[in-house]
Write a protein that holds these residues in place. Sequence first.
Motif, PDB file in Angstrom:
ATOM      1  N   PHE A 159     129.516  -0.319  50.091  1.00 40.22           N
ATOM      2  CA  PHE A 159     128.258   0.262  50.573  1.00 40.22           C
ATOM      3  C   PHE A 159     128.506   1.432  51.527  1.00 40.22           C
ATOM      4  CE2 PHE A 159     124.385  -0.025  53.369  1.00 40.22           C
ATOM      5  CZ  PHE A 159     123.488   0.429  52.413  1.00 40.22           C
ATOM      6  N   GLY A 160     129.709   1.510  52.100  1.00 39.44           N
ATOM      7  CA  GLY A 160     130.022   2.581  53.041  1.00 39.44           C
ATOM      8  C   GLY A 160     129.789   3.982  52.483  1.00 39.44           C
ATOM      9  N   PRO A 161     130.242   4.271  51.254  1.00 39.80           N
ATOM     10  CA  PRO A 161     129.988   5.607  50.714  1.00 39.80           C
ATOM     11  C   PRO A 161     128.494   5.931  50.600  1.00 39.80           C
ATOM     12  CG  PRO A 161     131.736   4.543  49.492  1.00 39.80           C
ATOM     13  CD  PRO A 161     131.163   3.498  50.412  1.00 39.80           C
ATOM     14  N   ALA A 162     127.682   4.959  50.248  1.00 38.99           N
ATOM     15  CA  ALA A 162     126.237   5.193  50.171  1.00 38.99           C
ATOM     16  C   ALA A 162     125.668   5.484  51.560  1.00 38.99           C
ATOM     17  CB  ALA A 162     125.535   3.982  49.556  1.00 38.99           C
ATOM     18  N   MET A 163     126.179   4.783  52.572  1.00 32.63           N
ATOM     19  CA  MET A 163     125.734   5.040  53.939  1.00 32.63           C
ATOM     20  C   MET A 163     126.093   6.461  54.368  1.00 32.63           C
ATOM     21  SD  MET A 163     126.869   1.441  55.739  1.00 32.63           S
ATOM     22  CE  MET A 163     126.420   1.956  57.398  1.00 32.63           C
ATOM     23  N   VAL A 164     127.290   6.902  54.002  1.00 33.23           N
ATOM     24  CA  VAL A 164     127.743   8.244  54.372  1.00 33.23           C
ATOM     25  C   VAL A 164     126.914   9.305  53.644  1.00 33.23           C
ATOM     26  CG1 VAL A 164     129.712   9.838  54.277  1.00 33.23           C
ATOM     27  CG2 VAL A 164     130.049   7.476  55.043  1.00 33.23           C
ATOM     28  N   VAL A 165     126.647   9.097  52.367  1.00 34.80           N
ATOM     29  CA  VAL A 165     125.800  10.042  51.623  1.00 34.80           C
ATOM     30  C   VAL A 165     124.390  10.064  52.219  1.00 34.80           C
ATOM     31  CG1 VAL A 165     124.699  10.496  49.381  1.00 34.80           C
ATOM     32  CG2 VAL A 165     127.132   9.919  49.486  1.00 34.80           C
ATOM     33  N   GLY A 166     123.852   8.901  52.551  1.00 36.00           N
ATOM     34  CA  GLY A 166     122.535   8.845  53.186  1.00 36.00           C
ATOM     35  C   GLY A 166     122.507   9.594  54.507  1.00 36.00           C
ATOM     36  N   ALA A 167     123.577   9.469  55.291  1.00 42.38           N
ATOM     37  CA  ALA A 167     123.663  10.193  56.559  1.00 42.38           C
ATOM     38  C   ALA A 167     123.726  11.693  56.323  1.00 42.38           C
ATOM     39  CB  ALA A 167     124.878   9.721  57.354  1.00 42.38           C
ATOM     40  N   ALA A 168     124.471  12.113  55.301  1.00 43.01           N
ATOM     41  CA  ALA A 168     124.561  13.545  54.986  1.00 43.01           C
ATOM     42  C   ALA A 168     123.203  14.095  54.574  1.00 43.01           C
ATOM     43  CB  ALA A 168     125.594  13.774  53.885  1.00 43.01           C
ATOM     44  N   VAL A 169     122.487  13.353  53.758  1.00 46.04           N
ATOM     45  CA  VAL A 169     121.137  13.767  53.346  1.00 46.04           C
ATOM     46  C   VAL A 169     120.243  13.904  54.577  1.00 46.04           C
ATOM     47  CG1 VAL A 169     119.042  12.969  52.150  1.00 46.04           C
ATOM     48  CG2 VAL A 169     121.271  12.847  51.012  1.00 46.04           C
ATOM     49  N   ALA A 170     120.340  12.945  55.479  1.00 49.53           N
ATOM     50  CA  ALA A 170     119.499  12.962  56.674  1.00 49.53           C
ATOM     51  C   ALA A 170     119.849  14.119  57.602  1.00 49.53           C
ATOM     52  CB  ALA A 170     119.611  11.638  57.421  1.00 49.53           C
ATOM     53  N   LEU A 171     121.137  14.407  57.768  1.00 44.65           N
ATOM     54  CA  LEU A 171     121.512  15.530  58.627  1.00 44.65           C
ATOM     55  C   LEU A 171     121.032  16.849  58.043  1.00 44.65           C
ATOM     56  CD1 LEU A 171     125.099  14.636  59.894  1.00 44.65           C
ATOM     57  CD2 LEU A 171     122.980  14.720  61.214  1.00 44.65           C
ATOM     58  N   ALA A 172     121.107  16.973  56.732  1.00 44.59           N
ATOM     59  CA  ALA A 172     120.705  18.225  56.084  1.00 44.59           C
ATOM     60  C   ALA A 172     119.188  18.388  56.002  1.00 44.59           C
ATOM     61  CB  ALA A 172     121.326  18.309  54.686  1.00 44.59           C
ATOM     62  N   TRP A 173     118.480  17.321  55.625  1.00 45.19           N
ATOM     63  CA  TRP A 173     117.051  17.451  55.336  1.00 45.19           C
ATOM     64  C   TRP A 173     116.192  16.404  56.022  1.00 45.19           C
ATOM     65  CZ3 TRP A 173     120.430  17.260  50.901  1.00 45.19           C
ATOM     66  CH2 TRP A 173     120.780  18.527  50.436  1.00 45.19           C
ATOM     67  N   GLY A 174     116.742  15.688  56.986  1.00 47.66           N
ATOM     68  CA  GLY A 174     116.027  14.574  57.601  1.00 47.66           C
ATOM     69  C   GLY A 174     114.687  14.935  58.203  1.00 47.66           C
ATOM     70  N   MET A 175     114.629  16.011  58.977  1.00 42.76           N
ATOM     71  CA  MET A 175     113.356  16.387  59.606  1.00 42.76           C
ATOM     72  C   MET A 175     112.348  16.854  58.558  1.00 42.76           C
ATOM     73  SD  MET A 175     113.344  15.442  62.642  1.00 42.76           S
ATOM     74  CE  MET A 175     111.734  16.109  63.024  1.00 42.76           C
ATOM     75  N   THR A 176     112.816  17.546  57.542  1.00 42.36           N
ATOM     76  CA  THR A 176     111.924  17.991  56.470  1.00 42.36           C
ATOM     77  C   THR A 176     111.335  16.789  55.745  1.00 42.36           C
ATOM     78  OG1 THR A 176     113.213  20.012  56.183  1.00 42.36           O
ATOM     79  CG2 THR A 176     111.778  19.369  54.352  1.00 42.36           C
ATOM     80  N   ILE A 177     112.189  15.806  55.430  1.00 46.50           N
ATOM     81  CA  ILE A 177     111.730  14.599  54.754  1.00 46.50           C
ATOM     82  C   ILE A 177     110.776  13.821  55.638  1.00 46.50           C
ATOM     83  CG2 ILE A 177     112.469  12.353  53.843  1.00 46.50           C
ATOM     84  CD1 ILE A 177     115.088  13.807  52.936  1.00 46.50           C
ATOM     85  N   ALA A 178     111.120  13.683  56.921  1.00 35.84           N
ATOM     86  CA  ALA A 178     110.248  12.945  57.847  1.00 35.84           C
ATOM     87  C   ALA A 178     108.902  13.640  58.002  1.00 35.84           C
ATOM     88  CB  ALA A 178     110.932  12.799  59.202  1.00 35.84           C
ATOM     89  N   ASP A 179     108.916  14.956  58.125  1.00 36.93           N
ATOM     90  CA  ASP A 179     107.652  15.692  58.244  1.00 36.93           C
ATOM     91  C   ASP A 179     106.794  15.524  57.001  1.00 36.93           C
ATOM     92  OD1 ASP A 179     108.311  16.576  60.784  1.00 36.93           O
ATOM     93  OD2 ASP A 179     108.924  18.582  60.141  1.00 36.93           O
ATOM     94  N   TRP A 180     107.430  15.569  55.835  1.00 28.05           N
ATOM     95  CA  TRP A 180     106.695  15.389  54.582  1.00 28.05           C
ATOM     96  C   TRP A 180     106.145  13.979  54.499  1.00 28.05           C
ATOM     97  CZ3 TRP A 180     108.220  12.094  50.493  1.00 28.05           C
ATOM     98  CH2 TRP A 180     107.418  12.190  49.358  1.00 28.05           C
ATOM     99  N   ASP A 181     106.963  12.988  54.854  1.00 33.09           N
ATOM    100  CA  ASP A 181     106.549  11.587  54.767  1.00 33.09           C
ATOM    101  C   ASP A 181     105.420  11.276  55.748  1.00 33.09           C
ATOM    102  OD1 ASP A 181     106.843   8.906  53.723  1.00 33.09           O
ATOM    103  OD2 ASP A 181     107.677   8.393  55.683  1.00 33.09           O
ATOM    104  N   LEU A 182     105.477  11.881  56.921  1.00 27.87           N
ATOM    105  CA  LEU A 182     104.453  11.632  57.936  1.00 27.87           C
ATOM    106  C   LEU A 182     103.255  12.564  57.800  1.00 27.87           C
ATOM    107  CD1 LEU A 182     106.830  11.107  60.992  1.00 27.87           C
ATOM    108  CD2 LEU A 182     105.613   9.349  59.690  1.00 27.87           C
TER     109      LEU A 182
END
Length: 184
Positions: A159-182
């Motif tokens: 599961f570690g690689p999925a966690m790392v990919v998820g973290a990379a996605v969040a660092l790159a687009w996290g605020m954009t995704i959060a703004d869209w979701d909210l």
Amino acid sequence: MRYPLVEAGTAAAFAGVALAIGSSWALPAYWAATATALALALVDLDHKRIPNAILFPGLAVSWALLIPGTLADGDPWALARAAGGAAAYFGLLLVVALAARGGFGFGDVKLALLLGTFLAHRSWEVLAVGVFAGFAVGGLLGALLLATRRAGRKDAMPFGPAMVVGAAVALAWGMTIADWDLGR
């Protein structure tokens, strides 16, 4: 053949982190965390374990760079948020690991300390996106492995690689995704 790809991938990850973080004294800390996370993801893929011998020194170096970098950036509250994010992500995965009764590795729980630190250092929203993205990537990869019969229901899946990919996605687009979701 694999090693030149690892070095090229690490260089690309460092460039991506620099673009995501921007001009910050904390950038070297993010690079240390990135190198640690990539090494751990590769070991987890190969051996299905997250070794403490890589995780804890990487975490210590990352924090040793993060503290002065964050203070130089003039945002001391980001350090408190980073510590809280590490504790929150660790706590969440600890509950999952205990509930899974051996179906979830404790190495992944400890990896959450590193990833939670840097995701929450950015913001609580980035942490939330990173956690969700890690589980989404892990679920999709697990389903793909099951569907293609490359793994069975009782097989260990890292599961570690999925966690790392998820973290990379969040660092790159996290605020954009959060703004869209909210809906902001």
